[in-house]
Design a protein around this motif. Structure first.
Motif, PDB file in Angstrom:
ATOM      1  N   ALA A 149      14.189 -11.616  -1.706  1.00 41.11           N
ATOM      2  CA  ALA A 149      13.535 -12.830  -2.315  1.00 41.11           C
ATOM      3  C   ALA A 149      12.958 -12.151  -3.876  1.00 41.11           C
ATOM      4  CB  ALA A 149      12.430 -13.071  -1.765  1.00 41.11           C
ATOM      5  N   THR A 150      13.120 -13.117  -4.971  1.00 39.58           N
ATOM      6  CA  THR A 150      12.387 -12.634  -6.208  1.00 39.58           C
ATOM      7  C   THR A 150      10.894 -12.564  -6.117  1.00 39.58           C
ATOM      8  OG1 THR A 150      12.222 -14.923  -7.035  1.00 39.58           O
ATOM      9  CG2 THR A 150      14.305 -13.728  -7.111  1.00 39.58           C
ATOM     10  N   LYS A 151      10.483 -12.147  -7.179  1.00 40.78           N
ATOM     11  CA  LYS A 151       8.942 -11.880  -7.168  1.00 40.78           C
ATOM     12  C   LYS A 151       8.132 -13.488  -7.257  1.00 40.78           C
ATOM     13  CE  LYS A 151       4.765  -9.574  -7.766  1.00 40.78           C
ATOM     14  NZ  LYS A 151       4.765  -8.539  -8.388  1.00 40.78           N
ATOM     15  N   GLU A 152       8.954 -14.298  -7.759  1.00 42.39           N
ATOM     16  CA  GLU A 152       8.631 -15.784  -8.085  1.00 42.39           C
ATOM     17  C   GLU A 152       8.375 -16.426  -6.666  1.00 42.39           C
ATOM     18  OE1 GLU A 152      10.854 -14.283 -10.119  1.00 42.39           O
ATOM     19  OE2 GLU A 152       9.618 -14.002 -11.932  1.00 42.39           O
ATOM     20  N   GLU A 153       9.684 -16.225  -5.792  1.00 43.07           N
ATOM     21  CA  GLU A 153       9.923 -16.954  -4.809  1.00 43.07           C
ATOM     22  C   GLU A 153       8.852 -16.276  -3.677  1.00 43.07           C
ATOM     23  OE1 GLU A 153      14.467 -17.671  -4.261  1.00 43.07           O
ATOM     24  OE2 GLU A 153      13.870 -15.657  -3.918  1.00 43.07           O
ATOM     25  N   ILE A 154       8.493 -15.205  -3.657  1.00 36.08           N
ATOM     26  CA  ILE A 154       7.333 -14.448  -3.000  1.00 36.08           C
ATOM     27  C   ILE A 154       6.013 -15.370  -3.260  1.00 36.08           C
ATOM     28  CG2 ILE A 154       6.054 -12.293  -2.248  1.00 36.08           C
ATOM     29  CD1 ILE A 154       8.639 -10.965  -2.340  1.00 36.08           C
ATOM     30  N   LYS A 155       5.587 -15.316  -4.689  1.00 34.86           N
ATOM     31  CA  LYS A 155       4.476 -15.954  -5.136  1.00 34.86           C
ATOM     32  C   LYS A 155       4.337 -17.340  -4.675  1.00 34.86           C
ATOM     33  CE  LYS A 155       1.552 -16.717  -9.259  1.00 34.86           C
ATOM     34  NZ  LYS A 155       1.214 -16.312 -10.678  1.00 34.86           N
ATOM     35  N   GLU A 156       5.639 -18.100  -4.748  1.00 28.48           N
ATOM     36  CA  GLU A 156       5.373 -19.664  -4.229  1.00 28.48           C
ATOM     37  C   GLU A 156       5.250 -19.424  -2.751  1.00 28.48           C
ATOM     38  OE1 GLU A 156       8.422 -23.403  -3.718  1.00 28.48           O
ATOM     39  OE2 GLU A 156       9.163 -21.524  -5.202  1.00 28.48           O
ATOM     40  N   LEU A 157       5.474 -18.465  -1.991  1.00 29.42           N
ATOM     41  CA  LEU A 157       5.343 -18.516  -0.644  1.00 29.42           C
ATOM     42  C   LEU A 157       3.794 -17.991  -0.351  1.00 29.42           C
ATOM     43  CD1 LEU A 157       5.993 -18.234   2.595  1.00 29.42           C
ATOM     44  CD2 LEU A 157       6.853 -15.786   2.079  1.00 29.42           C
ATOM     45  N   ALA A 158       3.139 -17.415  -1.090  1.00 27.87           N
ATOM     46  CA  ALA A 158       1.824 -17.095  -1.058  1.00 27.87           C
ATOM     47  C   ALA A 158       0.980 -18.295  -1.423  1.00 27.87           C
ATOM     48  CB  ALA A 158       1.453 -15.747  -1.978  1.00 27.87           C
ATOM     49  N   GLU A 159       1.564 -19.149  -2.401  1.00 28.08           N
ATOM     50  CA  GLU A 159       0.886 -20.225  -2.686  1.00 28.08           C
ATOM     51  C   GLU A 159       0.858 -21.242  -1.155  1.00 28.08           C
ATOM     52  OE1 GLU A 159       2.919 -21.516  -6.122  1.00 28.08           O
ATOM     53  OE2 GLU A 159       1.624 -20.558  -7.509  1.00 28.08           O
ATOM     54  N   HIS A 160       1.850 -21.362  -0.789  1.00 22.95           N
ATOM     55  CA  HIS A 160       1.981 -22.289   0.488  1.00 22.95           C
ATOM     56  C   HIS A 160       0.882 -21.819   1.562  1.00 22.95           C
ATOM     57  CE1 HIS A 160       6.500 -23.257  -0.896  1.00 22.95           C
ATOM     58  NE2 HIS A 160       5.316 -24.181  -1.428  1.00 22.95           N
ATOM     59  N   ILE A 161       0.958 -20.464   1.762  1.00 28.00           N
ATOM     60  CA  ILE A 161       0.011 -19.899   2.674  1.00 28.00           C
ATOM     61  C   ILE A 161      -1.536 -20.305   2.248  1.00 28.00           C
ATOM     62  CG2 ILE A 161      -0.854 -17.876   3.614  1.00 28.00           C
ATOM     63  CD1 ILE A 161       1.813 -16.447   3.325  1.00 28.00           C
TER      64      ILE A 161
END
Length: 347
Positions: A3-15
């Motif tokens: 996963a890219t850093k952007e995808e991980i950040k998006e996941l963090a936003e969902h949490i």
């Protein structure tokens, strides 16, 4: 593909957003897991999601959100939140740095097994599973996955500390509970003296200082008795899995039905897993590290329960997780308690 850093950040936003959504449905009775500003929390979560040694922190935060989501009264709102939780959990577990990465299985031992555990537990009491484990055996992952399969609450050291604070059970913010394996990383490696050891070697002056604050108890004793009361109170209200906390002995002493499980693995598998999840450990340091942790955990458990930690006589089931792996161990326990059919229906 990683996963890219952007995808991980998006996941963090969902949490973060899920936590906010659960809070909206519950109000202020339970509070929020992430109660600081959005940007700071999302950045911290992004860092945790990309750092393997901090996996237990993400797991605890997700577990606490799920615990609260299950208390939402409106069925549609609860289902919506739990659906989003399951989606997020699957996405987190698919990350290369996830707490779900890696296993402790020994393929040779695994070939020797068959699942023949009888269905022993069927009553109207709340389902309470107490798990004791040796660090490096995958016990935390087993407990978390088992709670998720059973759709019941999960309590580890971090979550339990948060619950205690929310109920104002701790009278002093400096109290630390050393009964579990939370925050086992560089801090513990560099400063091996646990809170338990610090208290048992407290000077007379310090004992006098804390006498009135904890009604004659030292800080560690105060935490233990507070957590004991909370465990018994929880057992009257909900199904849950609890990691450590001497819960098996506490529930036994109070005549509360439960299932007690001890999870361990051969030292070589534990060493390898410890190296994988703790950066900076070589095999020699890992071996020393595990022996020291085992000694501390046994000391705490034996002191407060009068039992012998890891003694098979104290548990309903002792499992060598290297024989089954993490998922296999979860399935083994589900079969033992007769919930494997329920699991298949829910999948």
């Amino acid at each position: 593909m990683a996963a890219t850093k952007e995808e991980i950040k998006e996941l963090a936003e969902h949490i973060y957003d899920l936590d906010a959504e659960v809070y909206v449905h519950l109000g202020s009775s339970l509070g929020r897991v992430f109660n600081r500003d959005r940007e700071r929390c999302v950045n911290e979560l992004t860092e945790l999601l990309t750092t393997r040694p901090q996996g237990h922190l993400v797991r605890s935060e997700l577990g606490l959100i799920a615990n609260m989501a299950r208390t939402i009264e409106d069925k549609e709102e609860r289902a919506m939140c739990m659906t989003e939780y399951n989606r997020i959990l699957n996405e987190v577990m698919s990350l290369p740095t996830s707490f779900a990465s890696g296993d402790v299985i020994d393929p040779i031992l695994a070939k020797l097994n068959s699942f023949n555990v009888a269905n022993r537990f069927s009553n109207d009491d709340h389902l309470i599973i107490c798990i004791s484990w040796t660090y490096g055996s995958g016990g935390i992952d087993v407990g978390f996955k088992l709670a998720d399969k059973l759709h019941i609450n999960y309590y580890d050291a971090d979550i339990f500390a948060a619950v205690l604070k929310r109920l104002d059970a701790e009278k002093d913010k400096t109290i630390r509970d050393a009964a579990g394996y939370a925050h086992v990383s560089e801090e513990l490696q560099q400063s091996p003296a646990s809170e338990f050891e610090a208290v048992t070697h407290m000077s007379l002056k310090d004992h006098i200082k804390y006498f009135s604050r904890y009604h004659g108890l030292n800080r560690q004793d105060a935490v233990f008795f507070n957590q004991s009361d909370l465990i018994c109170d929880m057992a009257k209200k909900e199904d849950f899995i609890i990691m450590g906390r001497c819960a098996d002995a506490i529930l036994t002493n109070n005549g509360i039905p439960h299932i007690s499980i001890y999870i361990t693995a051969p030292i070589e598998q534990r060493i390898q897993r410890a190296i994988e999840v703790n950066s900076g450990l070589d095999r020699k340091k890992a071996r020393h590290f595990l022996k020291k942790l085992d000694k501390k955990h046994a000391h705490y458990y034996n002191f407060y329960t009068g039992r012998s930690w890891g003694n098979a006589n104290n548990y309903d089931l002792c499992i060598n997780s290297a024989s089954y792996g993490i998922d296999g161990t979860v399935d083994f326990i589900l079969r033992m308690i007769g919930r494997d059919k329920d699991k298949k229906k829910s999948e």
